[in-house]
Design an enzyme around this catalytic site. Structure first.
Site, PDB file in Angstrom:
ATOM      1  CB  THR A 110      49.331 -23.472  59.778  1.00  0.00           C
ATOM      2  OG1 THR A 110      48.552 -23.136  60.930  1.00  0.00           O
ATOM      3  CG2 THR A 110      50.493 -22.505  59.657  1.00  0.00           C
ATOM      4  CE  LYS A 135      48.827 -20.374  63.324  1.00  0.00           C
ATOM      5  NZ  LYS A 135      47.981 -21.492  62.928  1.00  0.00           N
ATOM      6  CE  LYS A 156      51.865 -27.631  59.525  1.00  0.00           C
ATOM      7  NZ  LYS A 156      51.221 -26.300  59.469  1.00  0.00           N
TER       8      LYS A 156
END
Length: 1376
Positions: free
Chosen positions: A418, A496, A564
């Site tokens: 990701t 995503k 993150k």
């Protein structure tokens, strides 16, 4: 309340009221309503309701009144005005508040209704539509237990799902606030997601299609986004209703000093949106408003030509190129599963990870190892990167020994980490600049560790057509759902990113909502269940909140991952100039959690930010309660003992209580009742013919599989039903007696019984068991442990390999065990408050009001509670109600009207003279049993023989090894029992379980059958048998001992049944102690074994003398010098069934020392009658200090040779030391003349005991027994005989009685019978006997004998005769 006579009134109607009315009418209720005209009343009348002219009329005759309050100003007129509802309420009517007003108003209204309106029962409800089943109603309610219980049948009839907060009023309104908080946040979050997605170039409908099936989904996203995209939601029809009540949430948060950062920002966004208006009519499609707020062209994007990502994926896969070798970098939790699955798909995979153990595991899974990223990439057709972040991706690709340098020309890279879309687009350009035709596929994944290993991930892939075709087969092997996203590299990461934006917001908002609910005083477990069925639900809410409730932050997905991922969102919003307020707040909440040190914990740990700030604790674990405080906080018990009334009703009833006992321990509260171990029609007819109030049938079904337990229950019930029909005028109630810690075949056995005997009015669930420390309070079942009450679901019993469970709340336990067939919301309960305030009649009324087929929980915290319920149930049965009971043992004794009796001792059964050993068999494996066995061996190891049976050998090894283990055990047991040794046969303590519940049951069967075989082969008849564990005791009784019936004599200890085996058994009449595996303190088994053992049951000389005082006799203390003397005293005591004392004089100890003392102590322990060991005439401190540590039961501190004050000082010093060891202390005041063991006191030195001195001496020294001088002497009396001062003895007895001190007479040898009896009458409780014993021994030595053995035998017999004669003289014979 389901009959047509029951009236429900409505005061005020709305759309939900009409939906509430319909099911009530179908359930047979009569409805009447007040509403000021209009279409709502027209619809109500069409449904079949009646119109009323006022709230008062609507309340008249109603069992319950549902009051609609939409504003606090309505309260006075509707409820308290001249024609208000309170004016028409009947006594005991229930007021059900259907309102949207603040919880504080609800609480004030409750108080006012109680005080001013005289309303006893008020329930607050929050009524809404179920989200999972359109059209069905969901009701959340709260109120006092009694009010909830009364309202439950009506609310259950209305709703498809009923949630009950057993708390103060207002919980329904509070739940509504929490739900609206989440709904508001999710609306703004959905629009932030769509906006940033559009800015990133992703089609809105593609975002919707993917996210609505992914972790970022919520009810709001699923249901509102399509309407928003189509322009159907407008400012007036959507925004206005949404923000109407949001100000209330802000006010309540302020009132409770609770920060709501997520909601506050969402609220401001909604206010901002609402401030926008159309220039013409003021109304606007909400999508247009959001376009202005976020600066995104959402409408145009939504109207552009859509495509189907899954169809594109199928095309890519079908035309995919051949891949032979795969490199895989990043073998963490997700990566290892993905790479391992590729190996299973027959790819050659070379893996690399910086963590060496992961490489070892990967090699073991069949993968090849690369020691650097370059080695893993060499010759790879496709390289998969699955590392944590962009920095790691950069490092493995371009760092030292990086992958790019080793990739062959034309290779493809799949980046599944990701990362930000910007990073992906830049990486694609860098790979193109390499000039080796390297291709990149942007393919982030979703689904978790398990789905990674299964190859069922969701993958969102984007890239050039060539790159996608070259990797299609690999992507397909790793995924269940593969989406091909148009827009080139970065589009997949864009989707995503949107998913993670929503997922992160939903986790943070769930934390905020649950913490807020906690501050509001709501049960977080119930709140969670409500929200799951409401508009505030999301995928992450359902998945992560359980972690918060369990206080378990094991990192399935670490909190730092969202630091993150939301950091990526934060950067992208700057790139695209999109203000993402809610996402930014969520990001900083996760950042706060990471800063606090929780970054590596589960992401649900973000709730700790709220917990730390506000002091709340979200976890829903039921905590251990202080037992005494909890029980003392309950209302006073019902003042009248119902047992007499129960007995009278039972005598006049033809109904028999038949208890199907799933193990033998259910008989632990009854006595003088028969138990059958067979259930033929003939045996049942025989029982019915006796017309007993109750009898037991031992089914032992807990040891069976579910299928066999069901078959057995059906068979028994058929036989019962047939037998009852063969006996005139007989009726019965079936009780399924189960474990008080909730283990057993429920609901299967209950279903089986009902299938034969017909549907019941209600199932009664009652696991209360006082003797075992099991209490049910507020529907929570507790197990007492020391000073605490532990929720049953948190005990070792709940972890049972076969019958384990999670719920301590019995309503939830019913739902759990029935797998949702009986929802917790439909389970009713009888509260302790109802029983203690309303008594049996209130119980009867409640039971009679239950809807047919109900399940009813019985709360109880005392035997009186149980008796109150039992009488109420009997009264309900006399009114024609029928119940099936699933209960613990306490219910049975209460229902039968049994009055408890003291524990049964051997003497109660006339078994004291039995001389074979007792047999203790332990098969139970619960931790409590293991602790009890450890304590048993510790306390009784000196007389108990222990044989451990290897579970591994009898359950897991060959037939030969099993047989040898059984044979060895039987041989040892027979030998030990025959020589009067109590013997413990126990299975080894290691727990061996199978891979499944059925396999575990099979292992249990093999162990149990081995114990059966052992006991069945033992030829020596035991004095008594103690079987530890329900399955063990059942199998031994029926299979090993052949018992078909037994009489329940009572209990060996509270909660421990004692049977006498029937005449058909191998050992008729032998006491059979059925010791449950989960009952008693750690010392309980040891206590029973000690009370039933052949060894001394008197633990102290004081106890022995107390019994003599009560019985008006004296104990002989016999001086011994050697083994023959010891055996003579013990043998005489056992033959005469008399207590006795073994006494050692200092002169004898000087010669015999510690071995002589040990011999006496051991003999006392092994004796079958009470014997203690006494040290006589200890005249010196240093001698007595040594003696006190040797195990004597009592000592004589003889300071009679000292001046009075020194005597007191000496005696007090020894008394303090001895009392610390629980030893009795005897002392002498006065001084005897004569010679004993070469110690002589001249006549001129002797003096009588002074009464006045004696009182002072006793008070200051603290002694327990006083040796008196009343003319008695040591040694032989003169020919004229003893001249005892009985008048002095009488005065001393008066003093001793007042001071609770025993009187002792030394020099009993040669005292005639009449004087001995005169002394006993005047309080002498211990006589010392020495001279006559020694003379008997010495006389024996003068007689010629051929061998020393003959001398020993002869001496023993002569001394035994003297001892026996004295025991008869002292009156102790027959008193043991």
């Amino acid at each position: 309340m389901e009959s047509v006579e029951t009236v429900v009134g409505f005061v005020g109607l709305d759309a939900l009221s009409l939906e509430m009315a319909s099911p009530l009418l179908h359930s047979g209720y009569k409805l009447q309503a007040f509403e000021i005209g209009g279409p709502l009343m027209d619809d109500f009348l069409k449904q079949g309701g009646d119109q009323c002219s006022s709230p008062m009329e609507a309340a008249k005759g109603a069992a319950a009144v549902i009051v609609l309050i939409s504003h606090p100003d309505q309260i006075n007129d509707i409820l308290f005005g001249p024609v208000g509802a309170c004016k028409g309420l009947q006594e005991d009517a229930i007021v059900i508040l259907h309102s949207s007003i603040l919880p504080s108003y609800i609480e004030k209204l409750d108080n006012r209704l109680t005080e001013e309106g005289k309303v006893q029962f008020v329930v607050d409800t929050y009524v809404s539509k179920k989200t999972s089943d359109a059209g069905k109603l969901l009701i959340t309610c709260s109120g006092k237990l009694e009010a909830i219980s009364r309202a439950q049948p009506i609310l259950s009839a209305i709703s498809d799902k009923l949630f009950i907060f057993d708390e103060e009023i207002g919980a329904g309104s509070k739940t509504k606030l929490v739900n609206e908080l989440l709904e508001a946040i999710h609306v703004v979050a959905s629009m932030e997601a769509i906006s940033i997605g559009c800015k990133a170039g992703i089609h809105p409908w593609i975002i919707y299609d993917i996210i609505s099936n992914a972790a970022g989904n919520s009810w709001v996203f699923k249901n509102h986004v399509p309407l928003l995209l189509r322009g159907l939601h407008t400012k007036q029809n959507f925004l206005y209703p949404l923000i109407q009540n949001l100000g209330t949430i802000i006010d309540v948060a302020k009132m409770h000093t609770f920060p709501l950062p997520m909601f506050a920002v969402a609220h401001q966004q909604l206010v901002l949106a609402y401030s926008h208006q159309d220039e013409v009519d003021g109304d606007l499609p909400v999508i247009k408003i959001w376009e202005r707020v976020f600066g995104a062209e959402i409408t145009n994007a939504a109207n552009s030509e859509p495509y189907h990502p899954e169809h594109l994926a199928k095309q890519i896969i079908s035309n995919s190129g051949i891949v032979k070798r795969i490199g895989f970098i990043g073998l963490g939790a997700m990566g290892f599963g993905m790479a391992s699955n590729l190996i299973k798909s027959n790819y050659t995979v070379t893996g690399f990870d910086v963590y060496q153990p992961s490489l070892v595991r990967f090699s073991e899974a069949g993968g090849l190892i690369g020691n650097t990223p370059a080695e893993a990439s060499k010759d790879a057709d496709v390289l998969v990167i699955m590392v944590t972040n962009e920095i790691q991706a950069e490092s493995v690709l371009y760092g030292d020994s990086g992958a790019v340098s080793a990739l062959p020309a034309g290779a493809s890279v799949i980046l599944s980490s990701t990362v930000s879309p910007l990073f992906v687009t830049q990486l694609e350009r860098r790979l193109q600049f390499e000039g080796r035709s390297l291709k990149l596929v942007d393919a982030p994944v979703s689904g978790g560790v398990q789905r990674a290993a299964e190859g069922t991930l969701t993958i969102m892939a984007s890239g050039t057509s060539e790159a996608l075709h070259s990797t299609g087969s690999v992507l397909s092997a790793m995924s269940e759902k593969l989406y091909i996203i148009k827009g080139g590299c970065g589009a997949g990461s864009g989707v995503k990113m949107v998913n993670q934006l929503l997922a992160g917001i939903h986790i943070a908002s769930a934390a905020e909502a649950m913490a807020f609910g906690t501050r509001l005083g709501l049960s977080t477990r119930i709140l969670f269940d409500v929200i799951k069925n409401s508009r505030g639900d999301s995928w992450m809410f359902e998945n992560r909140v359980p972690h918060m409730l369990d206080d378990d932050y094991t990192p399935y997905s670490a909190l730092d991952i969202f630091v993150k991922d939301l950091g990526i969102v934060s950067r992208e919003c700057l790139v695209h100039n999109v203000p993402l307020h809610v996402a930014t707040v969520a990001y900083h909440l996760f950042l706060s959690g990471s800063a606090a040190g929780w970054g590596r914990q589960d992401d649900a740990g973000v709730v700790k930010v709220y917990e730390t700030l506000t002091g709340v604790k979200v976890d829903a674990k039921l905590h251990v309660l202080k037992k005494d405080d909890t029980l003392n906080s309950l209302p006073p018990e019902w003042p009248v003992n119902p047992i007499d009334d129960i007995c009278k009703l039972n005598q006049n009833s033809s109904k028999t209580l038949i208890v199907l006992d799933d193990d033998p321990t259910g008989t632990q509260t009854v006595h003088d009742i028969e138990v059958l171990t067979e259930w033929t029609v003939e045996s049942l007819v025989s029982q019915f013919t006796k017309r007993p109030t109750c009898f037991f049938i031992l089914t032992n079904s807990r040891a069976l599989s579910t299928e066999k337990a069901v078959e057995l229950t059906e068979e028994i019930c058929r036989n019962i039903d047939l037998a009852a029909k063969l006996v005139e005028k007989i009726d019965y109630t079936v009780v399924l007696r189960g474990d008080s810690t909730l283990r057993g075949h429920f609901p299967e056995e209950a279903d089986a019984a009902v299938s034969v005997i017909g549907e019941m009015d209600a199932w009664i669930i009652c696991p209360f068991f006082l003797q075992g420390g099991r209490f049910t309070i507020n529907d929570i079942h507790y197990v007492a442990d020391g000073d605490g009450l532990v929720p049953a679901g948190a005990t070792e019993f709940a972890k049972d390999a076969v019958f384990g469970y999670n719920s301590s709340n019995l309503r939830e336990w019913v739902e759990e065990k029935t797998r949702g067939r009986i929802p917790a919301s439909s389970v009713v309960s009888i509260s302790i408050q109802l029983m203690r305030k309303g008594g049996p009649d209130a119980v009867c009324d409640r039971l009679c009001s239950l809807k047919k087929g109900s399940t009813c929980i019985v709360n109880a915290a005392s035997e009186r509670d149980m008796a109150v319920f039992a009488l109420g149930m009997v009264k309900a049965e006399l009114k024609g109600k029928h119940f099936l009971c699933r209960t613990a043992a306490s219910f049975v004794s209460a229902r039968v009207g049994i009055i408890s009796i003291p524990p049964i001792l051997p003497k109660d059964l006339g078994l004291d003279k039995k001389t074979s050993g007792g047999l203790i068999v332990v098969g139970s494996y619960v931790p409590k049993t293991t602790k009890q066995v450890k304590e048993l061996k510790s306390q009784c190891g000196h007389f108990l023989k222990c044989i451990e049976v290897s579970v591994e050998k009898v359950a897991m090894k060959s037939k030969e090894e099993r047989e040898e283990e059984i044979r060895r055990t039987v041989e040892l047991v027979d030998v030990y029992l025959s020589v009067r040794k109590d013997t413990l046969v126990m299975t080894s303590r290691q727990v061996i379980t199978g891979k499944s519940a059925s396999e575990s049951l099979d292992i249990n069967f093999r162990v149990s059958s081995a114990l059966v075989e052992i006991v069945s082969r033992i030829t020596t008849k035991p004095r008594y048998i103690l079987a530890k564990g329900g399955i063990t005791s059942s199998d031994l009784a029926t299979k090993a001992l052949g018992a078909k019936s037994a009489k329940i004599a009572g209990q060996a200890l509270a909660g421990v049944p004692l049977w006498q085996l029937g005449p058909e058994s191998r050992h008729p009449g032998v006491p059979y102690i059925v010791f449950p595996g989960n009952v008693g303190s750690d010392t309980a088994v040891a206590d029973v074994v000690k009370s039933w053992s052949l060894s001394s049951r008197i633990t102290s000389t004081k106890e022995l003398l107390l019994n003599a005082e009560k019985g008006g006799y004296a104990i002989g203390a016999f001086n011994v010098y050697n083994l023959e003397g010891v055996e003579a005293v013990v043998a005489a005591a056992e033959e005469e069934h008399s207590p006795a004392m073994l006494q050692i004089h200092p002169a004898a100890f000087k010669e015999g020392g510690v071995p002589l003392a040990s011999c006496c102590i051991s003999a006392a322990q092994q004796a079958s009658v009470p014997i203690t060991v006494h040290f006589d005439h200890g005249a010196w401190k240093h001698d007595l200090v040594e003696i006190i540590d040797l195990g004597f039961h009592s000592v004589m501190a003889d300071g009679s040779h000292l001046p009075f004050e020194e005597n007191i000082s000496f005696t007090k010093f020894i008394t303090q030391l001895a009392h610390a060891k629980d030893m009795l202390v005897e002392a002498e005041l006065g001084r005897l003349s004569g010679t004993e063991d070469d110690l002589t006191v001249e006549e001129y030195e002797a003096k009588l005991t002074d009464v006045n001195q004696a009182e002072d001496f006793i008070d200051r020294s603290g002694i327990d027994a006083l040796a008196v001088c009343i003319g008695n002497i040591h040694g032989k009396y003169p020919p004229s005989g003893p001249k005892l001062r009985l008048d002095l003895l009488e005065d001393l007895h008066s003093l001793a009685s007042k001071k609770a001190v025993f009187l002792v007479l030394h020099g009993a040898s040669g005292v005639p019978e009449d004087l001995v009896k005169g002394c006993i009458e005047r309080g002498v409780r211990k006589f010392n006997v020495n001279t006559e014993l020694r003379k008997a021994y010495m006389d024996c030595l003068s007689e010629p004998k051929k061998d020393l053995v003959q001398v020993m035998a002869s001496a023993k017999e002569k001394m035994k005769a003297v001892v026996a004669e004295k025991m008869k003289l002292f009156g102790s014979a027959g008193k043991a």
